[in-house]
Design a protein around this motif. Sequence first.
Motif, PDB file in Angstrom:
ATOM      1  N   ARG A  56      71.096  18.777  77.271  1.00 43.84           N
ATOM      2  CA  ARG A  56      71.654  18.529  76.098  1.00 43.84           C
ATOM      3  C   ARG A  56      70.390  19.349  75.057  1.00 43.84           C
ATOM      4  O   ARG A  56      70.103  17.684  74.651  1.00 43.84           O
ATOM      5  N   GLU A  69      73.560  23.128  78.457  1.00 44.84           N
ATOM      6  CA  GLU A  69      74.253  21.633  79.618  1.00 44.84           C
ATOM      7  C   GLU A  69      74.756  22.186  80.167  1.00 44.84           C
ATOM      8  O   GLU A  69      74.514  21.832  81.140  1.00 44.84           O
ATOM      9  N   CYS A  90      77.049  24.552  68.683  1.00 42.33           N
ATOM     10  CA  CYS A  90      77.876  23.669  70.027  1.00 42.33           C
ATOM     11  C   CYS A  90      77.901  24.565  71.522  1.00 42.33           C
ATOM     12  O   CYS A  90      78.484  24.186  71.740  1.00 42.33           O
ATOM     13  N   GLN A 131      75.231  24.912  72.907  1.00 41.43           N
ATOM     14  CA  GLN A 131      74.878  23.221  73.513  1.00 41.43           C
ATOM     15  C   GLN A 131      75.130  22.958  74.856  1.00 41.43           C
ATOM     16  O   GLN A 131      74.796  22.874  75.212  1.00 41.43           O
ATOM     17  N   ASP A 132      76.924  23.619  74.972  1.00 34.01           N
ATOM     18  CA  ASP A 132      77.641  23.589  76.028  1.00 34.01           C
ATOM     19  C   ASP A 132      77.155  24.492  76.828  1.00 34.01           C
ATOM     20  O   ASP A 132      76.661  24.066  77.900  1.00 34.01           O
TER      21      ASP A 132
END
Length: 312
Positions: free
Chosen positions: A219, A213, A206, A209-210
């Motif tokens: 994302r 993005e 995650c 992912q951040d």
Amino acid sequence: MRVVGQNDKKRTGGRSSGGARIGLAVLALAVLASGCGRDEDGTGVPPAGGRQRLEAPPARALDSYAAKLRAAHAARVAAAKRWGLKKVPLIAPPAPKEKPRITTREGFEVDGHRRLGLPPVFTTVPTEEKVVFLTIDDGAEKDPEFLRMMSELRIPYSAFLSDYLVREDYGYFGRMQDRGVALHNHTLRHPALRGLPYARQKREICGMQDVIEERYGVRPVLFRPPFGTYDKATLHAAKACGITHVPLWNQEVFVDRWEYREWDRALRPGDIVLSHFRGRGEWKGTMPDMIRRFLDKVTAEGYAVGRLEDYL
């Protein structure tokens, strides 16, 4: 994955050359043009309804299209020569209108994989087209010549990035994205995930992912676990972070060799090929050297390079 010597056998047949396509386009123009200056039967009698002769604007449009095809092919020939390729790379087929059904490769499942709706883990995309997919991992080497080579040759590829390497130059991968390359998740710090606590795995996935993005405005939905190792917790965490697919690979290409997952050391339609962002510091050559080895082999065996995201 067991290291096996390079497959020197070549397969013939497969896709027609770009020159043949252009020849067909020119032939089509000649046929159309032959009917533009006279009535269909040569008698001077107007043609029946629905069979009117081609007027000048459509003819000019077709002629312009054929000219663009010739120019594009000439540019590909020149780029192939400039970058030292043995043959001009083949053009990939159009993206499928109906996406193939992606399932987990046999033997790559975790307990309850389908029942829990975990992302599929696969090494090949189901297709009958002679197309393979190039994927490049981590982000250590940031070679501007590689960007230029891939742009000039118009070869698609997918990048799986780790933040501890990408952060040295986020702009490099922004330029890559501007050229149409999709940027995907390869964790923050590239640990071997299998066996790690779920919370640690989720932070790695995650967290990346951040980063992607925030830096690149998208994302990711594709994730590749470092070293190809994972467990049930990995796929649970990936799903929780928004991942829909976990592509691994069937071959790996280096500057000086290929490695194969399959015993027969052969390319197959839909195979995913892995490489890495590496340079002379770790390889016996550069990323363009690796791309030459990759393209010379796949082209000689009648394969084009497709865009992985078009099939998922």
